[in-house]
Design a protein around this motif. Structure first.
Motif, PDB file in Angstrom:
ATOM      1  N   VAL A  18      -3.155   1.088  12.105  1.00  0.00           N
ATOM      2  CA  VAL A  18      -2.657   0.652  10.798  1.00  0.00           C
ATOM      3  C   VAL A  18      -3.777   0.620   9.756  1.00  0.00           C
ATOM      4  O   VAL A  18      -3.818   1.429   8.828  1.00  0.00           O
ATOM      5  N   LEU A  19      -4.696  -0.313   9.889  1.00  0.00           N
ATOM      6  CA  LEU A  19      -5.680  -0.556   8.833  1.00  0.00           C
ATOM      7  C   LEU A  19      -6.601   0.632   8.598  1.00  0.00           C
ATOM      8  O   LEU A  19      -6.917   0.953   7.444  1.00  0.00           O
ATOM      9  N   ASN A  20      -7.036   1.298   9.661  1.00  0.00           N
ATOM     10  CA  ASN A  20      -7.942   2.436   9.488  1.00  0.00           C
ATOM     11  C   ASN A  20      -7.256   3.664   8.909  1.00  0.00           C
ATOM     12  O   ASN A  20      -7.917   4.645   8.556  1.00  0.00           O
ATOM     13  N   LYS A  21      -5.925   3.641   8.817  1.00  0.00           N
ATOM     14  CA  LYS A  21      -5.183   4.712   8.149  1.00  0.00           C
ATOM     15  C   LYS A  21      -5.109   4.500   6.640  1.00  0.00           C
ATOM     16  O   LYS A  21      -4.534   5.322   5.926  1.00  0.00           O
ATOM     17  N   GLY A  22      -5.683   3.381   6.170  1.00  0.00           N
ATOM     18  CA  GLY A  22      -5.597   3.066   4.745  1.00  0.00           C
ATOM     19  C   GLY A  22      -4.367   2.270   4.394  1.00  0.00           C
ATOM     20  O   GLY A  22      -4.093   2.025   3.215  1.00  0.00           O
ATOM     21  N   TYR A  23      -3.597   1.860   5.414  1.00  0.00           N
ATOM     22  CA  TYR A  23      -2.399   1.060   5.187  1.00  0.00           C
ATOM     23  C   TYR A  23      -2.772  -0.419   5.062  1.00  0.00           C
ATOM     24  O   TYR A  23      -3.861  -0.844   5.431  1.00  0.00           O
ATOM     25  N   VAL A  24      -1.814  -1.189   4.592  1.00  0.00           N
ATOM     26  CA  VAL A  24      -1.867  -2.646   4.654  1.00  0.00           C
ATOM     27  C   VAL A  24      -0.998  -3.076   5.831  1.00  0.00           C
ATOM     28  O   VAL A  24       0.080  -2.514   6.043  1.00  0.00           O
ATOM     29  N   GLY A  25      -1.462  -4.050   6.611  1.00  0.00           N
ATOM     30  CA  GLY A  25      -0.738  -4.459   7.803  1.00  0.00           C
ATOM     31  C   GLY A  25      -0.037  -5.796   7.647  1.00  0.00           C
ATOM     32  O   GLY A  25      -0.562  -6.714   7.012  1.00  0.00           O
ATOM     33  N   HIS A  26       1.164  -5.882   8.227  1.00  0.00           N
ATOM     34  CA  HIS A  26       1.945  -7.113   8.196  1.00  0.00           C
ATOM     35  C   HIS A  26       1.654  -7.933   9.443  1.00  0.00           C
ATOM     36  O   HIS A  26       1.793  -7.444  10.570  1.00  0.00           O
ATOM     37  N   TYR A  27       1.241  -9.196   9.243  1.00  0.00           N
ATOM     38  CA  TYR A  27       0.927 -10.073  10.367  1.00  0.00           C
ATOM     39  C   TYR A  27       2.171 -10.369  11.204  1.00  0.00           C
ATOM     40  O   TYR A  27       3.216 -10.762  10.675  1.00  0.00           O
ATOM     41  N   ARG A  68       2.596  -2.586  -4.226  1.00  0.00           N
ATOM     42  CA  ARG A  68       2.052  -2.153  -5.521  1.00  0.00           C
ATOM     43  C   ARG A  68       1.405  -3.357  -6.214  1.00  0.00           C
ATOM     44  O   ARG A  68       2.021  -4.418  -6.325  1.00  0.00           O
ATOM     45  N   ILE A  69       0.181  -3.151  -6.694  1.00  0.00           N
ATOM     46  CA  ILE A  69      -0.519  -4.189  -7.462  1.00  0.00           C
ATOM     47  C   ILE A  69      -1.013  -3.531  -8.744  1.00  0.00           C
ATOM     48  O   ILE A  69      -2.051  -2.855  -8.749  1.00  0.00           O
ATOM     49  N   PRO A  70      -0.291  -3.689  -9.854  1.00  0.00           N
ATOM     50  CA  PRO A  70      -0.642  -2.993 -11.098  1.00  0.00           C
ATOM     51  C   PRO A  70      -2.072  -3.249 -11.571  1.00  0.00           C
ATOM     52  O   PRO A  70      -2.740  -2.312 -12.024  1.00  0.00           O
ATOM     53  N   ARG A  71      -2.552  -4.482 -11.486  1.00  0.00           N
ATOM     54  CA  ARG A  71      -3.902  -4.761 -11.986  1.00  0.00           C
ATOM     55  C   ARG A  71      -4.951  -3.926 -11.256  1.00  0.00           C
ATOM     56  O   ARG A  71      -5.957  -3.528 -11.851  1.00  0.00           O
ATOM     57  N   LEU A  72      -4.731  -3.654  -9.978  1.00  0.00           N
ATOM     58  CA  LEU A  72      -5.696  -2.899  -9.182  1.00  0.00           C
ATOM     59  C   LEU A  72      -5.377  -1.408  -9.123  1.00  0.00           C
ATOM     60  O   LEU A  72      -6.114  -0.642  -8.492  1.00  0.00           O
ATOM     61  N   GLY A  73      -4.269  -0.999  -9.742  1.00  0.00           N
ATOM     62  CA  GLY A  73      -3.856   0.394  -9.658  1.00  0.00           C
ATOM     63  C   GLY A  73      -3.565   0.808  -8.234  1.00  0.00           C
ATOM     64  O   GLY A  73      -3.792   1.958  -7.839  1.00  0.00           O
ATOM     65  N   LEU A  74      -3.020  -0.119  -7.452  1.00  0.00           N
ATOM     66  CA  LEU A  74      -2.851   0.094  -6.012  1.00  0.00           C
ATOM     67  C   LEU A  74      -1.406   0.417  -5.667  1.00  0.00           C
ATOM     68  O   LEU A  74      -0.478  -0.235  -6.141  1.00  0.00           O
ATOM     69  N   ARG A  75      -1.248   1.431  -4.837  1.00  0.00           N
ATOM     70  CA  ARG A  75       0.049   1.795  -4.268  1.00  0.00           C
ATOM     71  C   ARG A  75      -0.222   2.235  -2.842  1.00  0.00           C
ATOM     72  O   ARG A  75      -0.834   3.284  -2.605  1.00  0.00           O
ATOM     73  N   VAL A  76       0.212   1.430  -1.858  1.00  0.00           N
ATOM     74  CA  VAL A  76      -0.200   1.654  -0.477  1.00  0.00           C
ATOM     75  C   VAL A  76       0.933   1.298   0.476  1.00  0.00           C
ATOM     76  O   VAL A  76       1.722   0.395   0.200  1.00  0.00           O
ATOM     77  N   PRO A  77       1.032   2.000   1.602  1.00  0.00           N
ATOM     78  CA  PRO A  77       2.086   1.667   2.567  1.00  0.00           C
ATOM     79  C   PRO A  77       1.815   0.341   3.264  1.00  0.00           C
ATOM     80  O   PRO A  77       0.659  -0.066   3.456  1.00  0.00           O
ATOM     81  N   VAL A  78       2.889  -0.325   3.658  1.00  0.00           N
ATOM     82  CA  VAL A  78       2.820  -1.523   4.494  1.00  0.00           C
ATOM     83  C   VAL A  78       3.366  -1.152   5.863  1.00  0.00           C
ATOM     84  O   VAL A  78       4.466  -0.607   5.970  1.00  0.00           O
ATOM     85  N   ALA A  79       2.594  -1.448   6.905  1.00  0.00           N
ATOM     86  CA  ALA A  79       3.021  -1.138   8.268  1.00  0.00           C
ATOM     87  C   ALA A  79       3.092  -2.414   9.086  1.00  0.00           C
ATOM     88  O   ALA A  79       2.437  -3.421   8.765  1.00  0.00           O
ATOM     89  N   GLU A  80       3.869  -2.377  10.154  1.00  0.00           N
ATOM     90  CA  GLU A  80       4.029  -3.542  11.020  1.00  0.00           C
ATOM     91  C   GLU A  80       2.805  -3.679  11.925  1.00  0.00           C
ATOM     92  O   GLU A  80       2.409  -2.735  12.605  1.00  0.00           O
ATOM     93  N   GLY A  81       2.183  -4.877  11.915  1.00  0.00           N
ATOM     94  CA  GLY A  81       1.008  -5.143  12.734  1.00  0.00           C
ATOM     95  C   GLY A  81      -0.281  -4.949  11.963  1.00  0.00           C
ATOM     96  O   GLY A  81      -0.304  -4.351  10.880  1.00  0.00           O
ATOM     97  N   VAL A  82      -1.374  -5.454  12.532  1.00  0.00           N
ATOM     98  CA  VAL A  82      -2.679  -5.359  11.868  1.00  0.00           C
ATOM     99  C   VAL A  82      -3.693  -4.643  12.768  1.00  0.00           C
ATOM    100  O   VAL A  82      -4.895  -4.921  12.720  1.00  0.00           O
ATOM    101  N   SER A  83      -3.226  -3.721  13.585  1.00  0.00           N
ATOM    102  CA  SER A  83      -4.115  -2.925  14.435  1.00  0.00           C
ATOM    103  C   SER A  83      -5.054  -2.097  13.562  1.00  0.00           C
ATOM    104  O   SER A  83      -4.616  -1.415  12.626  1.00  0.00           O
ATOM    105  N   LYS A  84      -6.346  -2.141  13.869  1.00  0.00           N
ATOM    106  CA  LYS A  84      -7.298  -1.333  13.103  1.00  0.00           C
ATOM    107  C   LYS A  84      -7.031   0.151  13.286  1.00  0.00           C
ATOM    108  O   LYS A  84      -6.944   0.904  12.307  1.00  0.00           O
ATOM    109  N   GLN A  85      -6.906   0.585  14.522  1.00  0.00           N
ATOM    110  CA  GLN A  85      -6.768   2.007  14.797  1.00  0.00           C
ATOM    111  C   GLN A  85      -5.457   2.575  14.275  1.00  0.00           C
ATOM    112  O   GLN A  85      -5.435   3.663  13.684  1.00  0.00           O
TER     113      GLN A  85
END
Length: 268
Positions: free
Chosen positions: A146-155, A127-144
């Motif tokens: 994780v990232l392309n699902k709209g998630y944030v990825g953990h390195y 959650r980032i209040p300034r950006l009005g952001l609420r998004v899931p965090v998933a393990e890994g940074v795979s585009k297909q």
């Protein structure tokens, strides 16, 4: 000598052929233009719509799951301990001991109630209040996955939230939900929270690296420091969060980096 009528007839045929070629070429260009426009609409609107809706559903699913788990656990009477401000410089021995105690308690809670997340599994909410952001965090940074699902990825190989070291994340800046579209708007003092099944961790934005190489691995090290621009980063161990995304917008040539320090942890 050729008859004038024959010359005129051939000229008309050549002109008609040229008109057909020009008309056909125009139709091809219009068709290509429409296809490109549809592709742009798909990338800039449809992928964002689908990814954002999917990410919001995942956040809601995680919250319901955690609430069920919380209801099943016995209630504890001990209050949560929070920090007294942004962690900066060298803390006094008392504060450092208190911070280490909070970290140890939260790590213990995380270890006891949350197994190591599986690859591509969503397991936290950013959650980032300034950006009005609420998004899931998933393990890994795979585009297909994780990232392309709209998630944030953990390195991979960076720390989990609340633990000593660097909790490093990546997210799209454009298309596929673009959770980090306005990451450049964060300023020192803004808060970033990470909620897991075990606890809520609050970080405070400390500094920003506006642009660095996509290969600058130093920014996600345990003690984050740019290897390309060494004046940006840290020199001492701590409890850090790193947010990375592409820059400039609509390119992937460079990376924008935002760092923060852990301020508090509240067990669920």
């Amino acid at each position: 000598m050729r008859a004038p009528g024959i010359v005129h007839h051939r000229t008309r045929r050549r002109r008609a052929l040229r008109r057909r070629v020009v008309w056909t070429g125009g139709e091809v260009l219009v068709t290509v233009g429409v296809l490109l426009m549809l592709l742009v609409v798909h990338q800039l609107w449809w992928t964002n719509r689908e990814a954002r809706q999917g990410a919001e559903r995942k956040v809601q699913a995680l919250e319901r799951e955690w609430e069920r788990g919380k209801s099943a656990r016995p209630r504890e009477s001990s209050p949560a301990v929070e920090g007294d401000g942004p962690v900066s410089g060298t803390p006094s021995p008392g504060r450092e001991k208190q911070r280490q105690t909070r970290t140890g308690d939260s790590e213990g809670a995380a270890n006891n109630t949350s197994p190591q997340p599986s690859w591509s599994q969503a397991y936290a909410v950013l959650r980032i209040p300034r950006l009005g952001l609420r998004v899931p965090v998933a393990e890994g940074v795979s585009k297909q996955n994780v990232l392309n699902k709209g998630y944030v990825g953990h390195y991979k190989d960076t720390q989990q939230p609340g633990r000593a070291g660097n909790f490093a994340l990546a997210g799209h800046r454009n298309t596929h939900g673009e959770p980090f579209r306005y990451l450049n708007r964060l300023r020192p003092g803004d808060t970033v929270t990470v909620e897991t099944e075990a606890a809520t961790f609050t970080y405070v934005v400390d500094r920003t690296l506006p642009q660095t190489s996509a290969r600058d691995g130093g920014v996600i090290r345990s003690v984050p420091r740019s290897t390309v621009r060494p004046s940006y980063g840290y020199t001492e161990p701590g409890y850090y969060i790193t947010l990375t995304t592409c820059t400039p917008e609509y390119t992937s040539r460079y990376r924008l980096v935002v760092w923060g320090k852990l301020r508090s942890m509240r067990p669920r």
